[in-house]
Structure formats: C-alpha cells, structure tokens
Design a protein around this motif. Structure first.
Motif, PDB file in Angstrom:
ATOM      1  N   TYR A  79       0.844  -1.199   0.000  1.00 27.12           N
ATOM      2  CA  TYR A  79       0.000   0.000   0.000  1.00 27.12           C
ATOM      3  C   TYR A  79       0.875   1.242   0.000  1.00 27.12           C
ATOM      4  N   TRP A  89      -2.778   2.771  -7.853  1.00 26.75           N
ATOM      5  CA  TRP A  89      -2.624   2.692  -6.403  1.00 26.75           C
ATOM      6  C   TRP A  89      -3.964   2.644  -5.700  1.00 26.75           C
ATOM      7  N   ASN A  93      -4.811  -0.320  -3.203  1.00 25.19           N
ATOM      8  CA  ASN A  93      -5.186  -0.056  -1.808  1.00 25.19           C
ATOM      9  C   ASN A  93      -6.564  -0.628  -1.498  1.00 25.19           C
ATOM     10  N   ASP A 122       0.809   4.806   7.081  1.00 29.62           N
ATOM     11  CA  ASP A 122      -0.055   3.725   6.591  1.00 29.62           C
ATOM     12  C   ASP A 122       0.099   2.463   7.441  1.00 29.62           C
TER      13      ASP A 122
END
Ligand code: GTP
Ligand code: MG
Length: 188
Positions: A79, A89, A93, A122
């Motif tokens: 991620y 992305w 994710n 994250d």
C-alpha cells in the motif's frame, strides 16, 4: 516446523474460490518495497518463487502460494505511493483493504516494515485497524542489514517500544537473518 514445499498457485484480484477452501491463509502486508515478496522467497528457500523488484508496485495481485500442501501464503501488493499513478494505487489499496477488512477470509497477518525507516503512517493505520478488530499481528522489521551495527540494538529496541504487545522479529532477506524465528512464529 520446516517449510518443505512451496508452489505458486495463482494471482487473484478479488473474491475467488481458492480463498474458501478451508486452508489457513497467512497474509504478508506492508508498504510497497518493504520486501514482502523477497521475504517469502527467503523463508521458503526459493529465490525465484515470488517476483521482486527495486521499483515499488511490483506485486499487483493477491499472489497465493501453497506451503507444505496445507497453508496459503498470500503475497499482497504494497500500500501507499498514492501520488504516482493514482489509479493503479487506488485499485491496489482497495484490494488490500477488501481482503484484510471487508472480506470474510480473516487471514493471519504478518506486517513487514523497513527497520531503518520505521513504521509509516499507513503501517500504523493498518495496525490500529487490526487492533480494533482484536487481531493478532506479527511485525517483521526487515532490511536490518541496512542499519549500522552500532545503531542496530537501539533501533530494534525503539521498534519494540512502538509495537508494544506485538512480536517484533528483526529480519533481513539479504543477510538471511530471522528466518527460523519467523517460520517458528508462523507455526506451519
Ligand atoms: P511491492 O511488491 O512493490 O509491494 O514490494 P515488496 O514489498 O514485495 O518488495 P520486494 O520484495 O519486491 O523488494 C523490494 C526491494 O527491496 C528489492 O530491491 C529487494 O532486493 C529489496 N530488499 C528486500 N529485502 C531486503 C533486505 O532484507 N535487505 C535489503 N537491503 N534489501 C532488501
Ligand atoms: Mg511484492
């Protein structure tokens, strides 16, 4: 126990019958480039099993490996990196989030962080969500080969404090450190 066999089964991008066949799933998660795929190669002793790259974003599907004919290792895409190629992305994710938090599959989770960089926002966000769900999570502090010997002890101590209540395993795929400890912790 030992890993006696490891084979790539398939890559999936969402719900799939393989996830419902009753085998334990162990998910390897972390930010892109943390070394998830390399770690799978080093603990299985097969350097070519999972594809790796120095460029972030190499793994783009949930890649499933059958270990000892009885357990699945799930190599997740990393991620983060939302600034570049936003569409890819976002999809990645979403897939990671779905598998970990929205699906019914409830994998065991190994969170791989870069020991030198420490946990990212994250990483800590994912950890928090795991804790809120009461999920156990093993932390691998990867790439310890990059840390100067004189700083290593303090850095590992700092990481252990940041992850109080969780097992933190110092690890290096490059220098083959922590492999036995991780495999034993996974209890396969
Ligand atoms: P994504 O698939 O993009 O999410 O990345 P990943 O987490 O699977 O990382 P990958 O295994 O592809 O490795 C990323 C880079 O880190 C590669 O250049 C690896 O050679 C390097 N790397 C992985 N493990 C180690 C390690 O223990 N030490 C060092 N120094 N480099 C490592
Ligand atoms: Mg990968």
């Amino acid at each position: 126990m030992k890993i006696k066999s490891a084979i790539f089964v398939k890559g999936i991008t969402g719900e799939n019958e393989i996830l419902n066949d009753g085998k334990t799933q162990i998910a390897f998660i972390g930010r892109s480039n943390a070394g998830k795929s390399s770690l799978i190669n080093s603990i299985t002793g097969d350097g070519k099993l999972a594809k790796t790259s120095s460029n972030p974003g190499k793994t783009q599907e949930l890649n499933i490996f059958l270990i000892n004919k009885s357990v699945y290792f799930v190599d997740l895409p990393g991620y983060g990196f939302a600034k570049t190629g936003a569409e890819v992305w976002q999809r990645i994710n979403k897939l990671v989030y779905w598998y970990l938090f929205e699906s019914t599959h409830n994998p065991k989770v190994v969170l791989i962080i870069d020991a030198e960089v420490g946990p990212t926002k994250d990483d800590l966000g994912i950890l928090k969500l795991m804790e809120l769900r009461g999920k156990d999570i093993i932390i691998v502090a990867n790439k310890i080969d990059k840390i100067k010997k004189s700083h290593c002890f303090n850095q590992i101590k700092k990481l252990q404090e940041q992850f109080t209540g969780h097992v933190v395993i110092p690890f290096s795929s490059k220098d083959k450190i922590g492999i036995n400890e991780l495999v034993e912790t996974l209890i396969i």
